[in-house]
Design an enzyme around this catalytic site. Structure first.
Site, PDB file in Angstrom:
ATOM      1  N   ASP A  60       1.215  -1.361   0.107  1.00 42.67           N
ATOM      2  CA  ASP A  60       0.089   0.107  -0.018  1.00 42.67           C
ATOM      3  C   ASP A  60       1.123   1.138   0.076  1.00 42.67           C
ATOM      4  O   ASP A  60       1.356   1.406   1.149  1.00 42.67           O
ATOM      5  CB  ASP A  60      -1.192  -0.127   1.201  1.00 42.67           C
ATOM      6  N   ALA A  61       0.943   1.867  -1.089  1.00 42.38           N
ATOM      7  CA  ALA A  61       1.903   3.090  -1.223  1.00 42.38           C
ATOM      8  C   ALA A  61       1.148   4.333  -1.174  1.00 42.38           C
ATOM      9  O   ALA A  61       0.370   4.780  -1.939  1.00 42.38           O
ATOM     10  CB  ALA A  61       2.584   3.093  -2.444  1.00 42.38           C
ATOM     11  N   GLY A  62       1.261   4.944   0.252  1.00 46.62           N
ATOM     12  CA  GLY A  62       0.268   5.910   0.587  1.00 46.62           C
ATOM     13  C   GLY A  62       0.989   7.376   0.259  1.00 46.62           C
ATOM     14  O   GLY A  62       2.099   7.406  -0.255  1.00 46.62           O
ATOM     15  N   GLY A  63       0.372   8.421   0.788  1.00 43.71           N
ATOM     16  CA  GLY A  63       0.778   9.738   0.417  1.00 43.71           C
ATOM     17  C   GLY A  63       2.343   9.940   1.464  1.00 43.71           C
ATOM     18  O   GLY A  63       2.872  10.922   0.928  1.00 43.71           O
ATOM     19  N   THR A  64       2.158   9.189   2.560  1.00 41.29           N
ATOM     20  CA  THR A  64       3.594   9.540   3.333  1.00 41.29           C
ATOM     21  C   THR A  64       4.407   8.301   3.294  1.00 41.29           C
ATOM     22  O   THR A  64       5.408   8.173   3.264  1.00 41.29           O
ATOM     23  CB  THR A  64       3.311   9.707   4.731  1.00 41.29           C
ATOM     24  N   SER A  68      -0.984   5.280  10.501  1.00 40.74           N
ATOM     25  CA  SER A  68      -0.016   5.504  10.953  1.00 40.74           C
ATOM     26  C   SER A  68       0.213   6.788  11.903  1.00 40.74           C
ATOM     27  O   SER A  68       1.021   7.015  12.672  1.00 40.74           O
ATOM     28  CB  SER A  68       1.384   5.358   9.994  1.00 40.74           C
ATOM     29  N   GLU A  82      -7.747   1.118  -3.434  1.00 39.60           N
ATOM     30  CA  GLU A  82      -7.460   0.905  -2.136  1.00 39.60           C
ATOM     31  C   GLU A  82      -8.333   1.038  -1.008  1.00 39.60           C
ATOM     32  O   GLU A  82      -8.215   0.517  -0.038  1.00 39.60           O
ATOM     33  CB  GLU A  82      -6.635   2.421  -1.753  1.00 39.60           C
ATOM     34  N   THR A 121      -2.387  10.515   5.938  1.00 36.91           N
ATOM     35  CA  THR A 121      -1.823  11.506   5.720  1.00 36.91           C
ATOM     36  C   THR A 121      -3.123  12.875   5.801  1.00 36.91           C
ATOM     37  O   THR A 121      -3.196  13.650   6.179  1.00 36.91           O
ATOM     38  CB  THR A 121      -1.420  11.826   4.152  1.00 36.91           C
TER      39      THR A 121
END
Ligand code: ADP
Length: 272
Positions: free
Chosen positions: A6-10, A231, A71, A99
């Site tokens: 999962d490649a998120g904003g941060t 997170s 997502e 984020t």
């Protein structure tokens, strides 16, 4: 072997199985090549399923055939693996405080994204940088934990001064509403606000806004349980505390899920 990513904003969250053992790890989204290099080295031939806003960009860097998945679908599938079984039995609200913040109602196999807010972990980091010059997440949350929200935040009882207020006097009437003219951060002079106190108030503001949105959404959908993930809660006791106390105050039942921020990655892994 296999990996869900999962490649998120941060942050890039990876849930992978290697040699029959399941593990979790994270990389920074502003250094996608580090994640790509790691995947190529550690899992050279494993099938990969990617999700999240930066998923396509990361897939291009990895440079081999990968699966993709939306997502919200991934998050709502993955959360089931992390919840205590009793919790997933009836409908609940899922608030993903990354984020930014995304809110879903999950009822059995069905999930519906019902809204969100731009207020989230990115807001905490961004305002913290502007207000205090602290850049690193760890430094920001460590400083905030030493702060006192009472300096900058205006409570209902401050406005009602000695009179009986119509609502709980301890509630925040105005986030940052007690900052007086000429106030500066960290000067140490009369009327100034310490970095720690300012950061505590930033986190309190985000936490209360997120919790307010969630309790209203939960009420509108007739659910009580609100599951908070992301997170943004990692190492951030003040955020957890603000969200928890306000959710409870408004009659919701808050739950914080260990490793909840890996829901999307786990959902993607399940797909393979
Ligand atoms: P996203 O999927 O949008 O990347 P996450 O659930 O990973 O969202 O949460 C990102 C937020 O988590 C950041 O905005 C920050 O508040 C917080 N955070 C926790 N650990 C870190 C870290 N090591 N570096 C930066 N931000 C972090």
């Amino acid at each position: 072997d296999a990996a869900g990513i999962d490649a998120g904003g941060t942050l890039v969250k990876i849930a992978y199985v290697k040699g029959g053992v399941r593990r979790l790890c994270k990389f920074r989204s502003d250094r996608l090549t580090e994640a790509a290099d790691w995947l190529r080295k550690e899992l050279p031939a494993a099938p990969l399923c990617l999700t999240g806003g930066k998923g396509a960009k990361l897939a291009a860097l990895i440079g081999r055939d990968t699966e993709m998945m939306p997502e919200f679908e991934a998050t709502c599938a993955g959360i089931r693996l992390l919840l205590p079984p009793a919790l997933g039995e009836s409908a609940f609200l899922l608030a993903n405080v990354g984020t930014g913040t995304s809110v879903h109602v999950i009822d059995g196999e069905r999930n519906l994204r019902i809204g969100g807010t731009g207020l989230g972990g990115g807001t905490i980091v961004g305002l913290a940088r502007l207000l205090t010059g602290l850049d690193e997440y760890e430094a920001i949350v460590t400083a905030a934990a030493k702060g006192d929200r009472g300096t900058a935040d205006l409570k209902v009882r401050h406005i009602y001064e000695g009179m009986e207020p119509p609502i709980d006097g301890d509630l925040t009437a105005s986030n940052f509403g007690r900052v007086f003219p000429g106030a500066v951060i960290g000067s140490g002079e009369e009327g100034s606000i310490s970095r720690e106190d300012a950061l505590a108030s930033v986190i309190g503001m985000v936490g209360e806004a997120v919790a307010t949105l969630c309790v209203h959404a939960a009420a509108a959908h007739g659910v009580k349980t609100i599951v908070y993930i992301g997170s943004s809660f990692n190492g951030n006791a003040p955020l957890r505390q603000a969200v928890e106390s306000y959710t409870r105050f408004r009659g919701g039942e808050p739950h914080f899920v260990e490793n909840g921020e890996f829901s999307g990655a786990l959902g993607a892994l399940l797909r393979l």
